[in-house]
Design a protein around this motif. Structure first.
Motif, short mmCIF file in Angstrom:
data_model
loop_
_atom_site.label_atom_id
_atom_site.label_comp_id
_atom_site.label_asym_id
_atom_site.label_seq_id
_atom_site.Cartn_x
_atom_site.Cartn_y
_atom_site.Cartn_z
N ARG A 265 -18.41 10.09 -8.78
CA ARG A 265 -18.18 11.14 -7.77
C ARG A 265 -17.25 10.60 -6.66
N VAL A 266 -17.54 9.37 -6.22
CA VAL A 266 -16.70 8.76 -5.17
C VAL A 266 -15.28 8.56 -5.70
N LEU A 267 -15.17 8.15 -6.97
CA LEU A 267 -13.84 7.97 -7.56
C LEU A 267 -13.07 9.30 -7.56
N ARG A 268 -13.78 10.37 -7.94
CA ARG A 268 -13.12 11.69 -7.97
C ARG A 268 -12.64 12.09 -6.58
N LEU A 269 -13.45 11.74 -5.59
CA LEU A 269 -13.11 12.13 -4.21
C LEU A 269 -12.05 11.21 -3.59
N SER A 270 -11.80 10.08 -4.22
CA SER A 270 -10.98 9.06 -3.55
C SER A 270 -9.54 9.51 -3.32
N ASP A 271 -9.02 10.40 -4.19
CA ASP A 271 -7.65 10.87 -3.97
C ASP A 271 -7.52 11.64 -2.67
N SER A 272 -8.40 12.63 -2.50
CA SER A 272 -8.30 13.44 -1.28
C SER A 272 -8.64 12.59 -0.05
N LEU A 273 -9.62 11.69 -0.25
CA LEU A 273 -10.02 10.81 0.86
C LEU A 273 -8.85 9.90 1.26
N ALA A 274 -8.20 9.33 0.25
CA ALA A 274 -7.08 8.42 0.53
C ALA A 274 -5.94 9.16 1.21
N ASN A 275 -5.67 10.37 0.75
CA ASN A 275 -4.59 11.14 1.38
C ASN A 275 -4.91 11.46 2.83
N ARG A 276 -6.19 11.76 3.06
CA ARG A 276 -6.60 12.08 4.42
C ARG A 276 -6.51 10.85 5.32
N LEU A 277 -6.83 9.68 4.74
CA LEU A 277 -6.89 8.45 5.56
C LEU A 277 -5.64 7.59 5.41
N ARG A 278 -4.59 8.13 4.79
CA ARG A 278 -3.46 7.27 4.44
C ARG A 278 -2.76 6.67 5.64
N GLU A 279 -2.74 7.41 6.75
CA GLU A 279 -2.03 6.87 7.91
C GLU A 279 -2.71 5.61 8.42
N ASN A 280 -4.03 5.67 8.48
CA ASN A 280 -4.77 4.49 8.95
C ASN A 280 -4.63 3.35 7.95
N LEU A 281 -4.69 3.68 6.66
CA LEU A 281 -4.56 2.64 5.63
C LEU A 281 -3.20 1.95 5.73
N ILE A 282 -2.15 2.76 5.85
CA ILE A 282 -0.80 2.18 5.88
C ILE A 282 -0.61 1.38 7.18
N THR A 283 -1.07 1.96 8.29
CA THR A 283 -0.91 1.26 9.57
C THR A 283 -1.66 -0.07 9.54
N ILE B 29 0.84 -1.21 0.00
CA ILE B 29 0.00 0.00 0.00
C ILE B 29 0.87 1.25 0.00
N GLN B 30 2.04 1.14 0.63
CA GLN B 30 2.94 2.32 0.67
C GLN B 30 3.36 2.72 -0.73
N LEU B 31 3.58 1.72 -1.57
CA LEU B 31 3.99 2.01 -2.95
C LEU B 31 2.93 2.84 -3.66
N LEU B 32 1.66 2.50 -3.41
CA LEU B 32 0.58 3.23 -4.07
C LEU B 32 0.59 4.70 -3.68
N PHE B 33 0.99 4.97 -2.44
CA PHE B 33 1.06 6.37 -2.00
C PHE B 33 2.36 7.04 -2.45
#
Lengths: 552, 269
Positions: A528-546, A389-393
């Protein structure tokens, strides 16, 4: 001052201290998991899920208990045999179905401590006892025992022994199956063999259809009756049949025969325990599952089957395909509903009074059920990335591109699955009318974007790691599972409701534009969700990576 | 202290990261010139990995700013990410792929064309001595092999700035020697490398500049000679002209107390 305590048997002081330590660490892990909001929600969802499983178990227990009561009262012991076979299938199938959704503890981590083999084996069994399937199975056994004792109080002891041995056999067997499947999945070659066998088994199901169809003639019925007799004579020597036989013989006061059946059942129990012990012993000794191919093999495989195309979308699709082909749990999830579709379609065929729309409605429900197999993939589409997942970020490819590629790949895969379901349902129920087919296709156009939109959001908000090398010992997210199930039921409910209403007024064609309008709305939401997914993923990236990269 | 010449390759101002009440990194200001091999040191839990995660967009800073190659850097700076290579703490590998499959995937994620990706993949596998393992899944690799693969993935797109979190951990001496020469080659071609490691000897041999972080705060920053001079002047027993090793510098800045306190474990005495 020496504080070491002596090592020894399964119940030595050291082993007992280790059990206490393990219980304490489990308790601490549980308490710590409640520190975060997500952990608290997870606990709530787990509680709800356990209540649901408990109610399912109770329902089954009451049903099987009533059946056992009827069998004992009417002296129809072959019925008890059938009941125990049903219980056996539930016990062995439910854990596989729940493998990805119930939290389990990986005991291999204990091997770095001075844990004796006896203790290691015992812990495997204890964790087997607190498994959902064992709880359901034990409840059912209790139900059957109560049913028998209510009808024949005199055999309460024999039936308790017989059912107890049967229960232990099931616990041993299910743990052994899981341990061996995990072993096979640990190496690439065996994993690929298991995958091929699994797919061949699924394909083999298709041939059951003509076999069932041939039952209409009297000759066929005669042949089937003979086959049933053969099957019955065989099943008497298998654990469910032996348990039923031990109970029925004790009811007939043939204690020697009953003891004979019970002894053979005991041998089965020991054999299952032995198979489990064999696997755990190898694990305990620290087997080396390393594997390196020969240079010759490597040369032969170089350049084989590379999907053409460049760019991140093609790269993600290729990666997903390769990963899927090496991930039996995901393949199982996708393929298993086909079996249920086969059963569902059989049930529909047997109820001739369902009306002219029964077949197309069954197709719609079957397609909805096939979606269940994609729950993990749609609603946790980053779960299999692990540390990747880190690679994706880190890469310059936006997360929305990755998610879009995953949606496209698994959407196509679902459509292939849907085509198989269509073929299977058509073979069993006859071809649906063009209007019914169009309606179902329109519903699919509505259904898929809904699942993609919700699934993408769930994947970012409630991720959990999927360990692809294992079919059991996974840590799922109950919150995600419960909510995704509700959405699936809702989408299927909308489809069935619109379909049934239009069919009721004999205007089935109206369902097509209704579903198409819903599809347009769903596609807009998905985009719409796809468009928002970048900002959402960046906001939630710490939880995703952890969550996804943690080693545990 | 370091005086950056022109545009810095990596620049931070007051970089801070809090985890609840804990401040993992506090007010870190760095300026790393292009072409510099920069060693970032600190004891366990000092904030090294947290800093790298913020510098690469894996973690959002609580305060402060980051500039890479003269441009503000955030998690959404996709163009800048093309210029960056990273070996993160968890290596970011995909266990169910083989090494060539993984490298091809990474190359395409960094928008390289297919031919370039394939060519570089083969070259990297040969260089990293992983070509014979090309059928083996990454999950079956040893830790050292995984490190080599992670490093290969970090450089496949020819980054201008490379962040390496413990890249030599578990790598054998022969491979480590090759990796060092590869990294030095990148430096000579103008790349900037930001390295964290616990092997001080490697830093001493490779890095021209060093920063030391302790308990989240930057406690030293400069060229090795500058650090040597600073420590030598503050240590009372140091003779003039004595060449301190990086280990001595490091211990005098962050670890002196721990070494001097000769604690013993009661049951091992």
């Amino acid at each position: 001052m020496a504080v070491l305590i002596e090592s020894g048997s399964t119940f030595s002081r050291m082993s007992r201290a280790q059990y206490r330590a393990l219980a304490a660490v489990r308790w601490s892990m549980f308490k710590n998991s409640l520190r975060s909001t997500q952990g608290a929600i997870e606990f709530g969802a787990s509680s709800v899920a356990f209540i649901i499983y408990g109610l399912m178990g109770l329902g089954l227990a009451v049903g099987l208990g009533a059946g056992a009561f009827g069998a004992a009262v009417n002296d129809e012991w072959s019925m008890l045999s059938l009941i125990l076979w049903v219980l056996f299938v539930i016990w062995q199938v439910v854990p596989v179905a729940l493998a990805s959704v119930q939290a389990q503890f990986d005991l291999e981590g204990l091997l770095r401590f001075p844990v004796g083999f006896g203790a290691y084996f015992l812990l495997h069994l204890i964790f087997g006892f607190i498994d959902v399937s064992t709880i359901i199975g034990a409840l059912c056994c209790l139900g059957v025992w109560i049913g028998i004792v209510a009808a024949r109080p005199s055999i309460f002891a024999w039936s308790a022994f017989s059912l107890g041995a049967f229960a232990l056999f099931n616990v041993f067997l299910v743990r052994a199956i899981f341990a061996w499947i995990d072993r096979w999945l640990a190496q690439r070659r065996t994993r690929e063999i298991v995958s091929v066998v699994f797919f061949l088994a699924l394909l083999g199901l298709q041939f059951l259809n003509p076999a069932f169809r041939g039952q209409s003639t009297s000759h066929a019925r005669h042949v089937t009756a003979n086959e049933l007799k053969t099957v019955d004579s065989i099943q008497r020597w298998l654990p469910p049949g032996l348990a039923a036989s031990a109970i029925s013989k004790s009811a007939d006061h043939a204690v020697d025969k009953s003891a004979e059946s019970l002894s053979v059942l005991g041998l089965y129990m020991l054999a299952a325990g032995g198979v489990l012990a064999l696997r755990l012993r190898a694990e305990y000794r620290g087997e080396n599952l390393g594997y390196a191919p020969s240079r010759k093999t490597e040369m032969r495989h170089r350049g084989r089957w590379l999907i053409d195309g460049s760019g991140p979308i093609a790269a993600v699709i290729e990666k997903e395909l390769r990963t899927l082909m090496r991930a039996l749990p995901l393949l199982y999830g996708i393929g298993a509903p086909l079996l249920m579709v086969f059963i569902f379609s059989g049930l529909y065929r047997s109820t001739g009074s369902m009306g002219v729309h029964a077949a197309p409605m069954a197709l719609l429900i079957s397609l909805g059920y096939a979606l269940v197999g994609f729950t993990q993939i749609f609603y946790n589409n980053l779960g299999a990335e692990g540390p990747g997942i880190q690679l994706l970020f880190l890469s310059p490819t936006p997360i929305r591109t990755v998610i879009l590629a995953k949606n496209l790949f698994y959407g196509v895969l679902y459509l292939v699955d849907a085509a198989l379901v269509y073929v299977l349902a058509s073979m069993r129920l006859g071809k649906p009318t063009p209007i019914a087919l169009a309606s179902t296709a329109a519903w699919l156009l509505f259904s898929l974007p809904v699942h993609f939109a919700a699934g993408n959001a769930f994947s970012l908000y409630m991720p959990y790691r999927i360990r692809l090398g294992r079919i059991g010992r996974q840590r799922g997210s109950q919150t995600s599972n419960v909510l995704s199930m509700l959405i699936q039921v809702g989408v299927l409910g909308v489809g069935a409701g619109v379909f049934a209403l239009c069919a009721w007024f004999d205007r089935l064609w109206i369902s097509v534009p209704i579903f198409l309008v819903l599809a347009v709305v769903a596609i807009i939401i998905w985009l719409r969700v796809l468009r928002l997914s970048d900002s959402l993923a960046n906001r939630l990236r710490e939880n995703l990576i952890t969550t996804l990269a943690k080693t545990e | 202290m370091l005086a950056a010449m022109g545009t810095a390759a990596i620049q931070t101002h007051g970089l801070t990261r809090n985890f609840g009440a804990l401040t993992a990194v506090q007010d870190v200001t760095l300026s790393i010139a292009p072409g510099q091999f920069f060693g970032f040191l600190g004891p366990n839990g000092a904030g090294k990995s947290t800093t790298i995660k913020m510098l690469t967009g894996l973690l959002e800073p609580s305060a402060g700013s980051i500039e890479i190659l003269g441009q503000p850097f955030t998690a959404g700076s996709l163009e800048l990410k093309r210029q960056i290579g990273v070996v993160p703490e968890g290596m970011a590998l995909l266990g169910r792929l083989t090494a060539p499959e993984y490298l091809r995937f990474v190359g395409r994620m960094y928008c390289l064309d297919k031919d370039t990706t394939n060519r570089r993949t083969e070259e990297l596998l040969e260089f990293m001595q992983l070509a014979n393992e090309s059928r083996k899944l990454v999950t079956d690799f040893s830790h050292g092999m995984q490190k080599k693969l992670a490093l290969a993935a970090a450089v496949i797109h020819g980054p201008k700035v490379l962040f390496l979190d413990e890249p030599f951990e578990g790598v054998d001496a022969i491979a480590a020697g090759m990796l060092k020469s590869m990294l030095q080659g990148m430096i000579s071609r103008g790349a900037t490398i930001f390295l964290t490691t616990h092997v001080l000897e490697i830093v001493e041999r490779l890095c021209s500049h060093v920063a030391i972080i302790s308990q989240g705060r930057l406690v030293a920053n400069g060229s090795l000679e500058e650090l040597r001079a600073g420590v030598a002047s503050s240590l009372p027993g140091t003779e003039s002209g004595q060449r301190l090793t990086l280990e001595e510098i490091f211990l005098s800045i962050v670890g002196a107390g721990a070494v001097e306190t000769q604690q013993e474990l009661s049951w091992l005495s």
